[in-house]
Design a protein around this motif. Structure first.
Motif, mmCIF file in Angstrom:
data_model
loop_
_atom_site.group_PDB
_atom_site.id
_atom_site.type_symbol
_atom_site.label_atom_id
_atom_site.label_comp_id
_atom_site.label_asym_id
_atom_site.label_seq_id
_atom_site.Cartn_x
_atom_site.Cartn_y
_atom_site.Cartn_z
ATOM 1 N N ILE A 16 8.158 7.196 4.376
ATOM 2 C CA ILE A 16 7.849 8.368 5.198
ATOM 3 C C ILE A 16 8.288 8.190 6.649
ATOM 4 O O ILE A 16 7.914 8.978 7.511
ATOM 5 C CB ILE A 16 6.335 8.692 5.156
ATOM 6 N N ARG A 17 9.104 7.181 6.931
ATOM 7 C CA ARG A 17 9.424 6.841 8.316
ATOM 8 C C ARG A 17 10.182 7.953 9.033
ATOM 9 O O ARG A 17 10.140 8.034 10.258
ATOM 10 C CB ARG A 17 10.200 5.526 8.385
ATOM 11 N N GLY A 18 10.863 8.820 8.290
ATOM 12 C CA GLY A 18 11.608 9.898 8.919
ATOM 13 C C GLY A 18 10.738 10.945 9.585
ATOM 14 O O GLY A 18 11.219 11.740 10.403
ATOM 15 N N THR A 19 9.438 10.958 9.265
ATOM 16 C CA THR A 19 8.536 11.970 9.844
ATOM 17 C C THR A 19 7.962 11.549 11.187
ATOM 18 O O THR A 19 7.462 12.399 11.935
ATOM 19 C CB THR A 19 7.365 12.259 8.886
ATOM 20 N N TYR A 20 8.029 10.250 11.524
ATOM 21 C CA TYR A 20 7.330 9.753 12.706
ATOM 22 C C TYR A 20 7.821 10.413 13.994
ATOM 23 O O TYR A 20 7.030 10.749 14.877
ATOM 24 C CB TYR A 20 7.478 8.235 12.830
ATOM 25 N N ILE A 21 9.127 10.585 14.112
ATOM 26 C CA ILE A 21 9.664 11.128 15.357
ATOM 27 C C ILE A 21 9.215 12.571 15.568
ATOM 28 O O ILE A 21 8.919 12.992 16.690
ATOM 29 C CB ILE A 21 11.205 11.009 15.388
ATOM 30 N N TYR A 22 9.112 13.334 14.484
ATOM 31 C CA TYR A 22 8.705 14.737 14.607
ATOM 32 C C TYR A 22 7.223 14.842 14.994
ATOM 33 O O TYR A 22 6.844 15.721 15.781
ATOM 34 C CB TYR A 22 8.974 15.480 13.308
ATOM 35 N N ASN A 82 12.387 4.181 21.758
ATOM 36 C CA ASN A 82 12.650 5.615 21.779
ATOM 37 C C ASN A 82 11.373 6.419 21.580
ATOM 38 O O ASN A 82 11.085 7.354 22.338
ATOM 39 C CB ASN A 82 13.674 5.954 20.698
ATOM 40 N N PHE A 83 10.578 6.054 20.596
ATOM 41 C CA PHE A 83 9.339 6.779 20.329
ATOM 42 C C PHE A 83 8.363 6.652 21.502
ATOM 43 O O PHE A 83 7.682 7.611 21.864
ATOM 44 C CB PHE A 83 8.671 6.255 19.057
ATOM 45 N N LEU A 105 16.032 13.638 21.240
ATOM 46 C CA LEU A 105 15.674 13.181 22.583
ATOM 47 C C LEU A 105 15.849 14.326 23.583
ATOM 48 O O LEU A 105 14.954 14.609 24.397
ATOM 49 C CB LEU A 105 16.543 11.988 22.979
ATOM 50 N N ALA A 106 17.004 15.004 23.514
ATOM 51 C CA ALA A 106 17.238 16.135 24.405
ATOM 52 C C ALA A 106 16.234 17.257 24.141
ATOM 53 O O ALA A 106 15.740 17.902 25.073
ATOM 54 C CB ALA A 106 18.663 16.654 24.218
ATOM 55 N N THR A 107 15.893 17.467 22.879
ATOM 56 C CA THR A 107 14.929 18.508 22.512
ATOM 57 C C THR A 107 13.558 18.218 23.103
ATOM 58 O O THR A 107 12.872 19.125 23.587
ATOM 59 C CB THR A 107 14.821 18.614 20.978
ATOM 60 N N THR A 108 13.148 16.958 23.074
ATOM 61 C CA THR A 108 11.842 16.589 23.633
ATOM 62 C C THR A 108 11.797 16.816 25.132
ATOM 63 O O THR A 108 10.808 17.339 25.670
ATOM 64 C CB THR A 108 11.516 15.117 23.316
ATOM 65 N N VAL A 109 12.868 16.427 25.824
ATOM 66 C CA VAL A 109 12.924 16.665 27.268
ATOM 67 C C VAL A 109 12.807 18.159 27.557
ATOM 68 O O VAL A 109 12.038 18.590 28.429
ATOM 69 C CB VAL A 109 14.236 16.107 27.858
ATOM 70 N N PHE A 110 13.565 18.965 26.805
ATOM 71 C CA PHE A 110 13.543 20.413 27.038
ATOM 72 C C PHE A 110 12.185 21.018 26.697
ATOM 73 O O PHE A 110 11.626 21.797 27.488
ATOM 74 C CB PHE A 110 14.631 21.095 26.208
ATOM 75 N N LEU A 111 11.626 20.678 25.544
ATOM 76 C CA LEU A 111 10.381 21.310 25.109
ATOM 77 C C LEU A 111 9.185 20.895 25.964
ATOM 78 O O LEU A 111 8.300 21.720 26.233
ATOM 79 C CB LEU A 111 10.114 20.992 23.636
ATOM 80 N N THR A 112 9.127 19.628 26.400
ATOM 81 C CA THR A 112 8.009 19.225 27.265
ATOM 82 C C THR A 112 8.116 19.917 28.621
ATOM 83 O O THR A 112 7.100 20.272 29.230
ATOM 84 C CB THR A 112 7.953 17.698 27.450
ATOM 85 N N TRP A 113 9.347 20.125 29.105
ATOM 86 C CA TRP A 113 9.540 20.883 30.345
ATOM 87 C C TRP A 113 9.135 22.347 30.162
ATOM 88 O O TRP A 113 8.370 22.899 30.950
ATOM 89 C CB TRP A 113 11.008 20.792 30.769
ATOM 90 N N PHE A 114 9.609 22.965 29.083
ATOM 91 C CA PHE A 114 9.331 24.376 28.831
ATOM 92 C C PHE A 114 7.851 24.607 28.534
ATOM 93 O O PHE A 114 7.284 25.650 28.887
ATOM 94 C CB PHE A 114 10.197 24.876 27.680
ATOM 95 N N ALA A 115 7.196 23.617 27.906
ATOM 96 C CA ALA A 115 5.758 23.740 27.627
ATOM 97 C C ALA A 115 4.964 23.845 28.916
ATOM 98 O O ALA A 115 3.954 24.556 28.986
ATOM 99 C CB ALA A 115 5.277 22.540 26.807
#
Length: 254
Positions: free
Chosen positions: A24-30, A117-118, A201-211
């Protein structure tokens, strides 16, 4: 990975739990990204400090940690042999034993990259507590996964694995002993393996900013809209790479 004189039954239990975690390791980042965005949305803070300058420093530190992990993975994947290093979904696999390049400094460089990374993705939430929790969980999870994988490698490669493992640490890289990579760096192979992690990684930067903007497009200034356009361009690139996969551009790497 097995300590000298360790309890074999305990090691077997760690390997069994590692196999379940591997699956199930592929779910951790999400999960990490979702919680980071939720914390950023609720707290509206860029960092755990009282001043804007300190919080700004926290953001850049967070981005640096997450990027360092991504860079470790980029070089590891680019130099690794085909049929190894992270593409298996159900069980461990390895066409050969990687012992050069990053693998000459640490036996599990991809997992070192994932832990960094996580941790950085969690720190982007602005919470040092969540960052610390993710780091500790990452070490515990990937220690067990690496034990499971090394059981497989030990059985398949025998003496070659033992000779390599006796000098190279599992998760804490040594500072000397670099061996030139056996293979030339292959950008196509790296893109196949790591493009999704870089996009996330880019998505996290964008979404935490937009949040922190309450996901309100009307609240954005003209300058802030440039960040939205930049992220939109990354989404287009992500779809282009997905299209290349569909038409067989990466067929030999599947």
């Amino acid at each position: 990975m097995r300590p000298t004189g360790g309890n074999p039954m305990y090691q077997q239990e760690l390997a069994r739990s590692g196999k379940r975690l591997f699956f199930i390791r592929g779910t951790y980042i999400y999960i990490t990204i979702a919680i980071s965005v939720l914390i950023a949305w609720c707290a509206k803070d860029w960092g755990p400090f009282q001043t804007a300058s300190a919080d700004c420093a926290w953001f850049w530190l967070s981005l640096g940690v997450a990027s360092a992990g991504a860079i470790v993975r980029v070089f590891t994947s680019g130099w690794a042999a085909l049929g190894t290093s992270g593409r298996a979904k159900v069980a461990a696999e390895a066409s050969e034993l990687n012992t050069t390049g990053p693998y000459s400094l640490v036996r599990n460089p991809l997992y070192v990259g994932r832990i960094l990374n996580f941790t950085g993705l969690a720190m982007l939430s602005g919470s040092w507590v969540f960052g610390a929790i993710v780091f500790l969980l990452g070490v515990l999870i990937y220690e067990r996964i690496s034990i499971y994988e090394e059981e497989y490698l030990r059985e398949k490669f025998g003496a070659a694995h033992a000779e390599w493992a006796k000098d190279v640490p599992a998760l804490l890289p040594r500072l000397s002993g670099w061996v030139k990579p056996k293979y030339s760096f292959w950008w196509k192979r790296m893109i196949w393996r790591e493009q999704n992690k870089l996009f996330l990684l880019a998505t996290t930067v964008f979404l935490t900013w937009f949040a922190r903007m309450d996901f309100n497009f009307d609240a954005l200034t003209a300058q802030q809209w440039n960040w939205v356009y930049a992220f939109g361009a990354l989404v287009v690139v992500r779809f282009v790479i997905g299209g290349l996969k569909m038409v067989g551009f990466f067929k030999e790497l599947s």
